[in-house]
Design an enzyme around this catalytic site. Structure first.
Site, PDB file in Angstrom:
ATOM      1  CB  SER A   1      -0.896   0.010   1.244  1.00 51.25           C
ATOM      2  OG  SER A   1      -1.391   1.317   1.449  1.00 51.25           O
TER       3      SER A   1
ATOM      4  CG  HIS B   1      -3.941  -1.430  -1.566  1.00 51.62           C
ATOM      5  ND1 HIS B   1      -5.094  -2.146  -1.827  1.00 51.62           N
ATOM      6  CD2 HIS B   1      -4.239  -0.609  -0.530  1.00 51.62           C
ATOM      7  CE1 HIS B   1      -6.039  -1.767  -0.978  1.00 51.62           C
ATOM      8  NE2 HIS B   1      -5.548  -0.826  -0.178  1.00 51.62           N
TER       9      HIS B   1
ATOM     10  CG  ASP C   1      -4.949   2.684   0.897  1.00 54.79           C
ATOM     11  OD1 ASP C   1      -5.930   1.924   0.830  1.00 54.79           O
ATOM     12  OD2 ASP C   1      -3.835   2.326   1.319  1.00 54.79           O
TER      13      ASP C   1
ATOM     14  CG  MET D   1      -8.125   7.425   2.579  1.00 51.13           C
ATOM     15  SD  MET D   1      -7.304   7.420   4.185  1.00 51.13           S
ATOM     16  CE  MET D   1      -6.444   5.833   4.103  1.00 51.13           C
TER      17      MET D   1
ATOM     18  CG  HIS E   1      -9.148   0.463  -0.309  1.00 50.20           C
ATOM     19  ND1 HIS E   1      -8.530   0.268   0.906  1.00 50.20           N
ATOM     20  CD2 HIS E   1     -10.481   0.438  -0.052  1.00 50.20           C
ATOM     21  CE1 HIS E   1      -9.436   0.131   1.850  1.00 50.20           C
ATOM     22  NE2 HIS E   1     -10.630   0.246   1.306  1.00 50.20           N
TER      23      HIS E   1
ATOM     24  CG  MET F   1     -11.097   3.555   2.218  1.00 47.16           C
ATOM     25  SD  MET F   1      -9.514   3.471   3.077  1.00 47.16           S
ATOM     26  CE  MET F   1      -8.415   3.626   1.670  1.00 47.16           C
TER      27      MET F   1
ATOM     28  CG  MET G   1     -11.442  -2.264   5.209  1.00 46.37           C
ATOM     29  SD  MET G   1      -9.820  -1.945   4.467  1.00 46.37           S
ATOM     30  CE  MET G   1      -8.945  -1.135   5.810  1.00 46.37           C
TER      31      MET G   1
ATOM     32  N   GLY H   1      -8.583   4.409   7.240  1.00 51.86           N
ATOM     33  CA  GLY H   1      -8.244   5.824   7.418  1.00 51.86           C
ATOM     34  C   GLY H   1      -6.755   6.064   7.610  1.00 51.86           C
ATOM     35  CG  PHE H   2      -5.362   7.063  10.245  1.00 48.80           C
ATOM     36  CD1 PHE H   2      -4.867   8.316   9.904  1.00 48.80           C
ATOM     37  CD2 PHE H   2      -6.643   6.964  10.775  1.00 48.80           C
ATOM     38  CE1 PHE H   2      -5.636   9.455  10.101  1.00 48.80           C
ATOM     39  CE2 PHE H   2      -7.428   8.099  10.974  1.00 48.80           C
ATOM     40  CZ  PHE H   2      -6.921   9.349  10.637  1.00 48.80           C
ATOM     41  N   GLY H   3      -2.595   4.201   8.096  1.00 48.90           N
ATOM     42  CA  GLY H   3      -1.683   3.069   8.128  1.00 48.90           C
ATOM     43  C   GLY H   3      -1.190   2.840   9.546  1.00 48.90           C
TER      44      GLY H   3
ATOM     45  CG  ASP I   1      -6.051  -2.548   3.342  1.00 47.40           C
ATOM     46  OD1 ASP I   1      -4.948  -2.342   3.864  1.00 47.40           O
ATOM     47  OD2 ASP I   1      -6.683  -1.687   2.691  1.00 47.40           O
ATOM     48  N   GLY I   2      -4.836  -4.044   6.445  1.00 45.78           N
ATOM     49  CA  GLY I   2      -4.760  -3.361   7.727  1.00 45.78           C
ATOM     50  C   GLY I   2      -4.056  -4.182   8.787  1.00 45.78           C
TER      51      GLY I   2
ATOM     52  N   GLY J   1       1.206  -1.928   4.198  1.00 39.57           N
ATOM     53  CA  GLY J   1       1.755  -0.587   3.997  1.00 39.57           C
ATOM     54  C   GLY J   1       2.978  -0.377   4.845  1.00 39.57           C
ATOM     55  CB  SER J   2       3.394   0.607   8.400  1.00 43.64           C
ATOM     56  OG  SER J   2       2.460  -0.307   8.912  1.00 43.64           O
TER      57      SER J   2
END
Ligand code: DX5
Ligand code: ZN
Length: 214
Positions: free
Chosen positions: A8, A31, A33, A35, A64, A66, A135, A140-142, A171-172, A193-194
């Protein structure tokens, strides 16, 4: 079908997207994101940025959304070169119509569920979609922590899909420590992501994820 990894870019360096995309070029999916500050409490990027980075993506560009009212942006993301366009079930009043519009444009259609949204809502549209995104954090956040009940939802989705060729994306909060149990529960595309972009060696981290998926 092999399991796949989807970095991500939310956790990439937005000032160096070309460099960071090169680092994850071994990944099957990228991916993206999107938002809007309304459906989720954060704002990221839109179709113009997706279009600009498309030429630096070798594989599949997976967007994705959002956002509220995703129908308004289907054409823009098609023009940007999106392969899979995923919308949130909670943001679509006429989900069936939204899915048809995405497919009419020649993109694969994905539907995402927030952590508190039950899997059974997918039943009426299961034959119309190409990807289900579970999800495993509130979007909203990584960098958030994986919600354990997501594993149960992945198993429910796998059962519901049966022999249909639908990707199960998660994801997440995915890390090297929990990726294996997420795959074992039935996920086929792992978003991270992170856990990828904050790694000391990003290329190596992609290989580490890939070796868990064999
Ligand atoms: C969160 C986004 C994710 C995010 C995941 O709302 O949809 O794609 O980048 O980040 P990590 O892997 O750090 O939890
Ligand atoms: Zn995402």
């Amino acid at each position: 079908m092999n399991n796949m990894i989807a970095p991500s870019i939310l956790s990439a360096d937005f000032a160096n997207l070309e460099r960071d995309l090169k680092r994850v070029s071994e990944a099957e999916f990228i991916h993206v994101d999107v938002m809007d500050g309304s459906f989720v409490p954060n704002i990221t990027i839109g179709a113009p940025v997706a279009k600009a980075i498309r030429k630096h993506i070798k594989g599949i560009m997976d967007v994705h959304l959002m956002i509220q009212n995703p129908d308004m942006f289907i054409n823009d993301f098609k023009d940007a070169g999106t392969d899979y366009l995923t919308v949130h079930i909670e943001a679509c009043t006429h989900l069936h119509r939204t899915i048809q519009r995405i497919k009419e444009k020649g993109m694969k259609a994905g539907v995402s569920l927030n952590p508190a949204t039950p899997v059974c809502l997918l039943e009426p549209i299961i034959d119309d979609i190409d990807l289900i995104l579970i999800m495993s954090v509130n979007p909203g956040f990584g960098g958030q922590k994986f919600i354990p009940y997501s594993l149960e939802k992945i198993k429910q989705v796998k059962k519901m899909i049966g022999t249909r060729e639908i990707l199960i994306q998660v994801d997440g909060g995915v890390t090297l420590d929990n990726a294996k149990e997420i795959i074992d529960a039935g996920a086929t595309v792992i978003v991270a992501g992170s856990a990828i972009f904050n790694a000391p060696d990003v290329e190596q981290r992609i290989q580490d994820f890939k070796s868990l998926m064999l």
